[in-house]
Write an enzyme that holds these catalytic residues in place. Structure first.
Site, short mmCIF file in Angstrom:
data_model
loop_
_atom_site.label_atom_id
_atom_site.label_comp_id
_atom_site.label_asym_id
_atom_site.label_seq_id
_atom_site.Cartn_x
_atom_site.Cartn_y
_atom_site.Cartn_z
N ASP A 1 0.86 -1.10 -0.05
CA ASP A 1 0.05 0.09 -0.03
C ASP A 1 0.73 1.16 0.14
O ASP A 1 1.52 1.39 1.07
CB ASP A 1 -0.94 -0.18 1.39
CG ASP A 1 -1.86 1.42 1.18
OD1 ASP A 1 -1.52 2.21 0.69
OD2 ASP A 1 -2.83 1.02 2.00
N HIS A 2 1.08 1.79 -1.15
CA HIS A 2 2.05 2.96 -1.38
C HIS A 2 1.87 4.10 -0.30
O HIS A 2 2.81 4.80 0.04
CB HIS A 2 1.94 3.45 -2.73
CG HIS A 2 1.02 4.49 -3.07
ND1 HIS A 2 -0.12 3.63 -3.41
CD2 HIS A 2 0.79 5.56 -3.00
CE1 HIS A 2 -1.08 4.74 -3.88
NE2 HIS A 2 -0.71 5.86 -3.53
N HIS B 1 -6.10 2.71 2.05
CA HIS B 1 -5.38 3.96 2.33
C HIS B 1 -6.09 4.49 3.79
O HIS B 1 -5.21 4.89 4.31
CB HIS B 1 -5.25 4.93 1.36
CG HIS B 1 -4.85 4.33 -0.11
ND1 HIS B 1 -3.67 3.38 -0.10
CD2 HIS B 1 -5.33 4.53 -1.15
CE1 HIS B 1 -3.27 3.09 -1.30
NE2 HIS B 1 -4.30 3.60 -2.10
#
Length: 495
Positions: free
Chosen positions: A182-183, A245
């Site tokens: 998950d960037h 996110h």
């Protein structure tokens, strides 16, 4: 990023001809190489359906370096490019995996790599499970070093499909070998949340329901679906942003102090938060969640179409492009404190910010004197700018009135040359075996449980998305979520 640590591995990229590899992966790997975090004992094997060869892949990598660092740096990257090779690959063909094994062994011998192997899935998620099992059955995991599997989101489309995918992958890789990326967890200020909370005496004692009134998390985009209508129709803002996110940021903000700064301890505390989230079911959906679609409007003085007029979007679609929610955490520290989240496309600003609003003093002398004061705020700026703002009450010069005083620290004013971007940091963490900033299966399953409950409640109540004008900060219904508790959204565009 840890200094003086170096990685040695063969890095296999499934989907190396795609946009993600060119924009994020190749520049990130090059940055690690330039900084010395990669020794010469590494190789990158690109896989794809296209009939490329080694030179074609290297030219694409060189172009991505040029776009980020300029012509001179790209021209001087030949030694780095020598570590890249390409195989035309069919994920359903056993011979392709046999050819890959031969190439990996060849590269390990050529660059003296000690058998460490990373498999990165930068392609359509429907193939993740079958590829993982083919990696196992083809002997690609049989090595003297370690093996790791990196998976891009989405990890399933609901809890059921996520469970099925996890079961397929777990037949080939153990949980500690799986890195669900998950960037957002690689962003500088997201990682800074723990430091702000646990390394500062001015915040750590106050981080609870006795001192915090509410926490707001906003992630807004100016862009629309940008030609990805067919994907977005299956996803929507709830699955695309909230499930990963937004809930990851909530868990970092609400987690208890871990015993140690280790992967297992940090993950354990985040999982406790997700377990304590109050389910949104039945009629509670109306007072806790808002779903909306953008209509035609103007962004930066340019007229833009509404979601229903976008390419590859059903003209009668109910897919949400905006979600706002009031989340409650039923535990000792956070009972009674609402966590408000909102995320959407075609909004007024591109911004990801966290606003922590502290409770006002129970006995405020200035309020007794009819002098207006505001709450203290901690603002964590995640993107596009990065930094921290603390808002205090101070005396207005030449007057008895008070005024908000902003104490600011912004990374933008610092030297950013050596600051690793999100993918660069996460790739290096994976190479070093640090899974702290990757999602554990328990986090994924608990997030899907909440998201599925919201989706089901929408369906059962026939809840239709409301409308908000493109170029605005969302629908008025989202304002009412906070007004019911006596709060309002802090205007992130002005902070």
């Amino acid at each position: 990023m840890r200094q003086n640590e170096q990685a040695e591995a063969v890095f296999v990229i499934f989907g190396s001809t795609g946009d993600l590899a060119k924009r994020k992966l190749f520049p990130s790997i090059f940055n690690l190489y330039r900084k010395g975090n990669l020794t010469n004992k590494f190789a990158i094997i690109g896989l794809g359906r296209r009939e490329w060869d080694n030179e074609k892949l290297r030219s694409v990598v060189k172009e991505s370096i040029k776009e980020e660092h300029g012509e001179a740096v790209a021209e001087g990257s030949s030694e780095f490019l020598d570590h890249f090779s390409y195989l035309s690959f069919d994920v359903t063909d056993k011979d392709s995996y046999a050819n890959l094994l031969d190439e990996m062994v060849l590269k390990e011998d050529e660059f003296s790599i000690p058998g460490n192997r990373i498999f990165y899935m930068a392609m359509a998620p429907e193939f993740f499970g079958s590829i993982a099992q083919s990696i196992y059955s083809s002997g690609l995991k049989e090595t003297s070093g370690w093996t790791r599997l990196v998976i891009e989101k989405p990890f399933g489309t609901d809890l059921s499909t996520a469970k099925q995918l996890n079961e397929e992958i777990r037949k080939a890789f153990s949980e500690d070998e799986i890195y669900r990326i998950d960037h957002y967890l690689g962003k500088e200020m997201v990682q800074n949340i723990q430091v702000i909370r646990f390394a500062n005496a001015m915040f750590a004692p106050l981080w609870n329901n006795r001192h915090i009134a509410n926490i707001q998390v906003t992630s807004s985009e100016k862009l629309g679906v940008e030609g990805r209508g067919s994907y977005y129709e299956k996803s929507g803002a709830l699955r695309d942003m909230v499930q990963n996110h937004m809930l990851q940021m909530v868990s970092l903000l609400a987690m208890d102090v871990p015993l140690r700064l280790t992967t297992d301890e940090i993950r354990s505390e985040k999982i406790k938060v997700l377990r304590a989230l109050r389910p949104v079911v039945g009629e509670t959906i109306k007072e806790n969640v808002v779903r909306a679609q953008y209509s035609a409007g103007s962004v930066e003085q340019t007229d833009v179409p509404g979601y229903l007029q976008e390419d590859n979007v059903d003209p009668s679609s109910h897919t949400e492009t905006y979600v706002a929610a009031r989340l409650l955490i039923d535990n000792h520290d956070w009972a009674g404190v609402p966590f408000y989240i909102r995320t959407g496309k075609r909004m007024a600003v591109k911004s990801t910010k966290i606003v922590v609003e502290f409770k006002e003093l129970p006995h405020n002398l200035y309020a007794k004197e009819a002098i207006k004061t505001g709450p203290n705020l901690l603002i964590i700026h995640i993107q596009p700018d990065e930094g921290i703002t603390i808002v205090l009450n101070g005396k207005k010069i030449g007057s008895a009135d008070t005024t908000p005083v902003h104490l600011e620290y912004r990374h933008d004013s610092e030297d950013r040359v050596n600051t690793p971007e999100a993918y660069e940091r996460l790739l290096f963490d994976c190479m070093m075996g640090d899974a702290t900033n990757f999602a554990h299966w328990d986090e994924v399953s608990l997030s899907w449980s909440l998201v599925d409950a919201i989706s089901n409640a929408w369906t059962e109540s026939d809840n239709q998305p409301v409308s908000y004008k493109a170029g605005s900060m969302g629908p008025k219904e989202a304002d009412k979520l906070l007004e019911a508790d006596g709060f309002s959204w802090w205007p992130v565009e002005q902070m």
